[in-house]
Design a protein around this motif. Structure first.
Motif, PDB file in Angstrom:
ATOM      1  N   ILE A   7       0.838  -1.204   0.000  1.00 17.43           N
ATOM      2  CA  ILE A   7       0.000   0.000   0.000  1.00 17.43           C
ATOM      3  C   ILE A   7       0.875   1.258   0.000  1.00 17.43           C
ATOM      4  CG2 ILE A   7      -1.597   1.370   1.399  1.00 17.43           C
ATOM      5  CD1 ILE A   7      -2.996  -1.236   2.155  1.00 17.43           C
TER       6      ILE A   7
ATOM      7  N   MET B 169      -6.630  -4.187  -1.869  1.00 19.03           N
ATOM      8  CA  MET B 169      -5.414  -4.676  -1.230  1.00 19.03           C
ATOM      9  C   MET B 169      -5.630  -5.092   0.237  1.00 19.03           C
ATOM     10  SD  MET B 169      -2.432  -5.303  -2.376  1.00 19.03           S
ATOM     11  CE  MET B 169      -1.756  -6.591  -1.369  1.00 19.03           C
ATOM     12  N   PRO B 170      -6.339  -4.302   1.064  1.00 21.22           N
ATOM     13  CA  PRO B 170      -6.566  -4.738   2.458  1.00 21.22           C
ATOM     14  C   PRO B 170      -7.353  -6.045   2.568  1.00 21.22           C
ATOM     15  CG  PRO B 170      -6.986  -2.389   2.241  1.00 21.22           C
ATOM     16  CD  PRO B 170      -6.833  -2.935   0.846  1.00 21.22           C
TER      17      PRO B 170
ATOM     18  N   PHE C 137      -7.463  -0.515  -6.352  1.00 19.59           N
ATOM     19  CA  PHE C 137      -6.364  -1.247  -5.728  1.00 19.59           C
ATOM     20  C   PHE C 137      -6.314  -0.993  -4.223  1.00 19.59           C
ATOM     21  CE2 PHE C 137      -1.856  -1.589  -4.520  1.00 19.59           C
ATOM     22  CZ  PHE C 137      -1.563  -2.860  -4.984  1.00 19.59           C
ATOM     23  N   LEU C 138      -6.514   0.269  -3.830  1.00 20.71           N
ATOM     24  CA  LEU C 138      -6.452   0.628  -2.410  1.00 20.71           C
ATOM     25  C   LEU C 138      -7.625   0.049  -1.618  1.00 20.71           C
ATOM     26  CD1 LEU C 138      -5.162   4.309  -2.645  1.00 20.71           C
ATOM     27  CD2 LEU C 138      -3.900   2.285  -1.895  1.00 20.71           C
ATOM     28  N   TRP C 139      -8.728  -0.275  -2.289  1.00 18.91           N
ATOM     29  CA  TRP C 139      -9.831  -0.968  -1.636  1.00 18.91           C
ATOM     30  C   TRP C 139      -9.565  -2.476  -1.576  1.00 18.91           C
ATOM     31  CZ3 TRP C 139     -13.905  -0.154   1.348  1.00 18.91           C
ATOM     32  CH2 TRP C 139     -14.425   1.147   1.438  1.00 18.91           C
TER      33      TRP C 139
ATOM     34  N   ARG D 121      -5.879   2.723  -9.334  1.00 17.89           N
ATOM     35  CA  ARG D 121      -5.301   3.052  -8.035  1.00 17.89           C
ATOM     36  C   ARG D 121      -6.352   3.023  -6.931  1.00 17.89           C
ATOM     37  NH1 ARG D 121      -3.943   6.938  -4.366  1.00 17.89           N
ATOM     38  NH2 ARG D 121      -1.756   6.977  -3.686  1.00 17.89           N
ATOM     39  N   ASN D 122      -7.508   3.643  -7.192  1.00 17.34           N
ATOM     40  CA  ASN D 122      -8.582   3.667  -6.195  1.00 17.34           C
ATOM     41  C   ASN D 122      -9.113   2.259  -5.899  1.00 17.34           C
ATOM     42  OD1 ASN D 122      -8.432   6.452  -5.953  1.00 17.34           O
ATOM     43  ND2 ASN D 122      -9.996   6.834  -7.500  1.00 17.34           N
TER      44      ASN D 122
ATOM     45  N   THR E 147       2.219   1.827  -3.538  1.00 13.51           N
ATOM     46  CA  THR E 147       1.200   1.645  -4.573  1.00 13.51           C
ATOM     47  C   THR E 147       1.591   2.270  -5.911  1.00 13.51           C
ATOM     48  OG1 THR E 147      -0.641   1.489  -3.016  1.00 13.51           O
ATOM     49  CG2 THR E 147      -1.175   2.198  -5.237  1.00 13.51           C
ATOM     50  N   ASP E 148       1.948   3.545  -5.913  1.00 11.93           N
ATOM     51  CA  ASP E 148       2.211   4.241  -7.178  1.00 11.93           C
ATOM     52  C   ASP E 148       3.380   3.647  -7.957  1.00 11.93           C
ATOM     53  OD1 ASP E 148       0.072   6.019  -6.965  1.00 11.93           O
ATOM     54  OD2 ASP E 148       1.213   7.372  -5.674  1.00 11.93           O
TER      55      ASP E 148
END
Length: 427
Positions: free
Chosen positions: A98, A128-129, A124-126, A121-122, A101-102
């Motif tokens: 996380i 990944m957890p 992915f951030l949801w 990206r958005n 990420t970029d």
């Protein structure tokens, strides 16, 4: 053996429903987004979380099962130590990814345009957890299977897929593609909770973290690392698919994703049911030195795979267009999307038997305590044979070259695994 087949049949039925629900998620994405850049974004965003879930979760669970039967220490103590190790590992990996990420998205998917990159990206951030709960769920499922509670672990997958597709499809009009990221996270949390409650009710294990050193956990990691490398190399098929497809025209990523998911559906049902039941039994029989039963299981399993998957492969290849149309041909999955997906699906279909057999045979290597040879074969075939075939055929066959790479490399891997097992253990 009759009882074993009955258990496999029960698990297979539950897995068919679970896999249908999981597959319905792909159909829902196709209905809403077709083979558009939005569909590409969803496929890309799930690639790395899914990679970690399957590779890390699968390796640690397989190694845990192997050590559990041969451990002389208190089982509850070992379970606590193993749970702590798995939890710390997945938390560390997820937090690091996380934070990075970029750069990670740039390295793997540099061909994406700015709008797609923002969506990915958005998402992915949801997503990944959710990997934390997916890895823990895989490990808890392994513990349930060790205690003969195969049905509970299969029902958990059903719940996960049901929630994922319901949340993703229902809220896509509100949140757009992000609804599938939210669905992935919520479904993973619920599945983890379901398995935890089921374990606590059925078995007196404690999951209180325990950070003291343990020879059994060290042995678990020694077994897990080669398996992890082998699993990583196999899962790199899908990352390579995404990377190569990202350099082609828009919609190819999602077309390759739909085609590979449709191809993987029958083999996933077979392999999930068989390996869920057989691998714990294999580990036990290996610990007892019962080579006769191990050979019998191996040969019967290969006969089942040939008799089931070869006819399915022929049907899938001959009826590729009507199958793709029947499964995906709704809403925004237009005739153009069908025409783009069918040739890729036809080629992918040729890999079904080889991919399933490779997974099956590898379990026997693991039971024998040999996880190095499958890793070596996987690395050779995924990163050498696969890439040579893809880039040799890309100019002539376009996106279908990605599928040809999987066919030739999986067939080559099968030959290597089969011959070595025959020579080494007379399987």
């Amino acid at each position: 053996m009759h009882k074993l087949i009955k258990i496999i049949g029960t698990v297979a039925v539950i897995n068919i429903v679970a896999r249908l629900l999981g597959f319905l998620r792909e159909v829902a994405i196709g209905y809403k987004y077709g083979t558009s850049t939005m569909a590409d974004a969803i496929a890309v965003a799930y690639t790395i979380p899914n990679f970690i879930y399957l590779v890390v979760g699968g390796a640690l669970t397989t190694a845990f099962i192997s050590v559990y039967h041969s451990s002389d220490s208190d089982k509850n103590y070992f379970v606590r130590k193993a749970f702590t190790s798995v939890l710390v590992t997945v938390l560390t990996i997820v937090v690091l990814i996380i934070l990075l990420t970029d750069p990670i998205l740039h390295v793997f998917f540099s061909e994406l345009n700015p709008d797609n990159n923002r969506i990915v990206r958005n998402l992915f951030l949801w997503m990944m957890p959710s990997t934390i709960f997916l890895v823990l769920s895989t490990w808890m499922s392994g513990l349930l299977n060790l205690n003969g509670l195969f049905t509970l672990s299969s029902v958990a997958i059903l719940i996960y897929n049901l929630l994922f597709v319901l949340i993703g499809f229902t809220f896509t009009s509100v949140f757009g593609p992000l609804s599938y990221g939210i669905g992935a996270f919520v479904a993973a949390v619920v599945m983890g909770g379901f398995l935890y409650v089921g374990l606590r009710k059925s078995q007196p294990y404690s999951f209180k973290p325990l950070f003291t050193k343990s020879p059994d956990v060290i042995r678990m990691w020694r077994i897990a690392l080669p398996i992890l490398l082998g699993g990583a190399s196999l899962q790199f098929y899908f990352i390579i698919h995404r990377i190569v497809a990202a350099g082609l025209e828009p919609g190819v990523i999602s077309s390759v994703n739909y085609a590979s998911k449709l191809t993987g559906f029958p083999q996933a049902i077979m392999m999930t049911a068989v390996t869920t039941v057989i691998y714990p039994l294999l580990s036990k029989k290996e610990g007892e030195g019962d080579d006769k039963t191990i050979r019998s299981l191996y040969r019967k399993g290969m006969v089942y795979l040939v008799s089931l998957l070869v006819p399915v492969t022929v049907i899938a290849y001959i009826f590729a267009e009507p199958l793709v149309t029947l499964v995906f041909g709704y809403g925004n999955f237009t005739q153009e999307s069908i025409d783009q997906t069918v040739p890729i699906f036809k080629v992918f279909a040729l890999s079904m038997f080889f991919l399933a057999s490779n997974t099956y045979i590898t379990r026997f290597y693991y039971a024998k305590g040999n996880s190095v040879i499958p890793v070596l074969f996987s690395i050779i075939n995924v990163f050498v044979v696969n890439l040579i075939v893809i880039y040799s055929l890309l100019g002539s066959f376009g996106a279908s070259a990605i599928a040809y790479g999987t066919v030739f490399s999986s067939a080559s891997n099968f030959v290597m695994l089969f011959i070595y097992a025959k020579m080494k253990w007379r399987l």
